[in-house]
Design an enzyme around this catalytic site. Structure first.
Site, PDB file in Angstrom:
ATOM      1  CG  HIS A 249      -3.914  -1.929   9.268  1.00 26.13           C
ATOM      2  ND1 HIS A 249      -4.631  -1.688  10.424  1.00 26.13           N
ATOM      3  CD2 HIS A 249      -3.264  -0.773   9.001  1.00 26.13           C
ATOM      4  CE1 HIS A 249      -4.429  -0.455  10.822  1.00 26.13           C
ATOM      5  NE2 HIS A 249      -3.604   0.117   9.977  1.00 26.13           N
TER       6      HIS A 249
HETATM    7  C1  T46 Z   1      -2.765   3.303  10.666  1.00 24.44           C
HETATM    8  C2  T46 Z   1      -2.455   3.305  12.129  1.00 24.44           C
HETATM    9  C3  T46 Z   1      -1.165   4.001  12.432  1.00 24.44           C
HETATM   10  C4  T46 Z   1     -12.060   6.376  11.075  1.00 24.44           C
HETATM   11  O1  T46 Z   1     -13.296   6.374  11.054  1.00 24.44           O
HETATM   12  N1  T46 Z   1     -11.356   7.358  10.457  1.00 24.44           N
HETATM   13  C5  T46 Z   1     -10.007   7.368  10.446  1.00 24.44           C
HETATM   14  O2  T46 Z   1      -9.427   8.295   9.852  1.00 24.44           O
HETATM   15  C6  T46 Z   1      -9.292   6.340  11.127  1.00 24.44           C
HETATM   16  C7  T46 Z   1      -7.781   6.311  11.136  1.00 24.44           C
HETATM   17  C8  T46 Z   1     -10.026   5.371  11.770  1.00 24.44           C
HETATM   18  N2  T46 Z   1     -11.380   5.400  11.752  1.00 24.44           N
HETATM   19  C9  T46 Z   1     -12.117   4.393  12.518  1.00 24.44           C
HETATM   20  C10 T46 Z   1     -12.024   2.987  11.944  1.00 24.44           C
HETATM   21  C11 T46 Z   1     -12.122   2.120  13.173  1.00 24.44           C
HETATM   22  O3  T46 Z   1     -13.469   1.832  13.456  1.00 24.44           O
HETATM   23  O4  T46 Z   1     -11.541   4.295  13.816  1.00 24.44           O
HETATM   24  C12 T46 Z   1     -11.533   2.975  14.279  1.00 24.44           C
HETATM   25  C13 T46 Z   1     -10.150   2.535  14.729  1.00 24.44           C
HETATM   26  O5  T46 Z   1      -9.287   2.441  13.607  1.00 24.44           O
HETATM   27  P1  T46 Z   1      -8.220   1.256  13.418  1.00 24.44           P
HETATM   28  O6  T46 Z   1      -8.705   0.034  14.057  1.00 24.44           O
HETATM   29  O7  T46 Z   1      -7.868   1.180  11.977  1.00 24.44           O
HETATM   30  O8  T46 Z   1      -6.985   1.849  14.269  1.00 24.44           O
HETATM   31  P2  T46 Z   1      -5.475   1.361  14.270  1.00 24.44           P
HETATM   32  O9  T46 Z   1      -4.824   2.021  15.416  1.00 24.44           O
HETATM   33  O10 T46 Z   1      -5.356  -0.115  14.181  1.00 24.44           O
HETATM   34  O11 T46 Z   1      -4.858   1.959  12.900  1.00 24.44           O
HETATM   35  C14 T46 Z   1      -4.795   3.351  12.707  1.00 24.44           C
HETATM   36  C15 T46 Z   1      -5.172   3.704  11.274  1.00 24.44           C
HETATM   37  O12 T46 Z   1      -6.449   3.165  10.948  1.00 24.44           O
HETATM   38  C16 T46 Z   1      -4.180   3.167  10.261  1.00 24.44           C
HETATM   39  O13 T46 Z   1      -4.389   3.782   9.011  1.00 24.44           O
HETATM   40  O14 T46 Z   1      -1.877   3.267   9.839  1.00 24.44           O
HETATM   41  O15 T46 Z   1      -3.474   3.839  12.937  1.00 24.44           O
END
Ligand code: T46
Length: 327
Positions: free
Chosen positions: A50
């Site tokens: 993303h």
């Molecule tokens: C990014 C990369 C480097 C939250 O509730 N609060 C938060 O601050 C974050 C970061 C995530 N979440 C929840 C949302 C999802 O249900 O945690 C879950 C996993 O997040 P996500 O699927 O977005 O994780 P990544 O590793 O794909 O991405 C993350 C960050 O979301 C993103 O901003 O740049 O790490």
């Protein structure tokens, strides 16, 4: 790669181990509003996929290693994070994919905003459309920083060695302060500068020819958007540079100062015994305003610049680009 770069943090190492300190706006280009970390990622799994509309972050592998594939819609690059004293700054509108988490990797992320699900762009096609529009204006900066013989790029880590070589050259630095230390110190210096660049406080350019051979450096600093004045300086060209390099670099710098940064005045100072430089600036149209025992001070006003541009400089660059205002 646009909007993305490695940051090296100063590490304090002794027989007890290492320590790295990160402070808002000091060695980090923004204020931290949120910290999160990613760990226990099963081998072979990938995350991210993303971009963010506005969010800016710095990623640090505080343990183990991880690879980050970043895309800006045009370019793609892969960074490996494996040392706790280095980070990857990912600005907004950059697509990221994290993979190859190894050795109990813990990926620490410092972010400049609280969590906001609406800030995410998760569809790659949509990302390509939005980023194309977003980078259109930004690209103009690099596109116009060129003449028929030279181009200018904002300084980054890759310029550290050349910067070190020029600034330790005794002959070249007769009239400016030489540097001590090593290439690593120059990298650290560039990293600190990058924060000021990000904040619009300073712009430092590496000048090269169209075959990418580096020729020198030039800097705009002390940028005061209220008083609309800045200082031109740190102008350093390697020996045997092409004849018009100084003149063309100077014209581009004035173009940026007046037409992009919207300044009313550009100031510079030069050592009183640096006859060559004094002669160059005077011939160029700078006017002496004062002197002391060490330096002479010169200025170029917008009025003077506009007049000289049409009469003298225009033929060298053949175009005066009207920039979008910085502030
Ligand atoms: C990014 C990369 C480097 C939250 O509730 N609060 C938060 O601050 C974050 C970061 C995530 N979440 C929840 C949302 C999802 O249900 O945690 C879950 C996993 O997040 P996500 O699927 O977005 O994780 P990544 O590793 O794909 O991405 C993350 C960050 O979301 C993103 O901003 O740049 O790490």
């Amino acid at each position: 790669m646009r909007n993305c770069r490695k940051i090296k943090f100063k590490g304090f190492f002794d027989e007890r181990g290492g320590l790295v300190a990160i402070e808002n706006n000091k060695n980090l280009p923004f204020e931290i509003k949120r910290v999160y970390y990613i760990y226990n990622v099963p081998q072979g799994l990938e995350r991210g996929f993303h971009s963010h509309r506005n969010l800016e972050q710095v990623l640090i592998a505080v343990s183990g290693s991880v690879k980050i594939r970043v895309k800006d819609g045009k370019n793609e690059e892969t960074y490996e994070l494996k040392n706790p004293d280095e980070g990857l700054f990912i600005g907004n509108m950059i697509w990221r994919e994290m993979y190859d988490f190894r050795d109990k990797a813990v990926l620490l992320v410092l972010a400049n905003h609280e969590y906001n699900p609406d800030d995410y762009i998760k569809d790659y096609k949509e990302y390509l459309n939005i980023s194309k529009e977003y980078f259109k204006d930004k690209d103009s900066l690099n596109d116009i920083l060129s003449t028929d013989t030279i181009k200018l790029n904002l300084v980054d880590d890759n310029d550290a060695e050349f910067l070190y070589n020029l600034r330790t050259n005794k002959e070249l630095t007769k009239y400016i302060s030489p540097v001590s230390g090593s290439i690593a110190d120059q990298i650290e210096w560039i990293n600190k500068y990058k924060i000021k660049e990000y904040q619009g406080k300073e712009f430092y350019f590496c000048i090269s020819d169209l075959n990418n051979e580096k020729l020198g450096f030039v800097r705009l600093y002390n940028i005061d958007y209220n008083k609309k004045v800045l200082t031109f300086g740190s102008f350093l060209l390697k020996e045997n540079h092409p004849k018009l390099t100084a003149l063309e670099s100077m014209i581009i710098m004035l173009n940026i100062s007046f037409d992009y940064l919207n300044m009313e005045k550009v100031e510079l100072d030069v050592r009183i015994n640096n006859e060559h430089a004094k002669h160059f600036y005077q011939r160029f149209g700078f006017v002496k305003t004062k002197e002391n025992n060490i330096d002479e001070f010169y200025e170029m006003t917008r009025e003077n610049y506009d007049k000289l541009y049409n009469e003298k400089y225009y033929k060298y660059v053949r175009r005066k680009i009207k920039w979008k205002k910085w502030k």
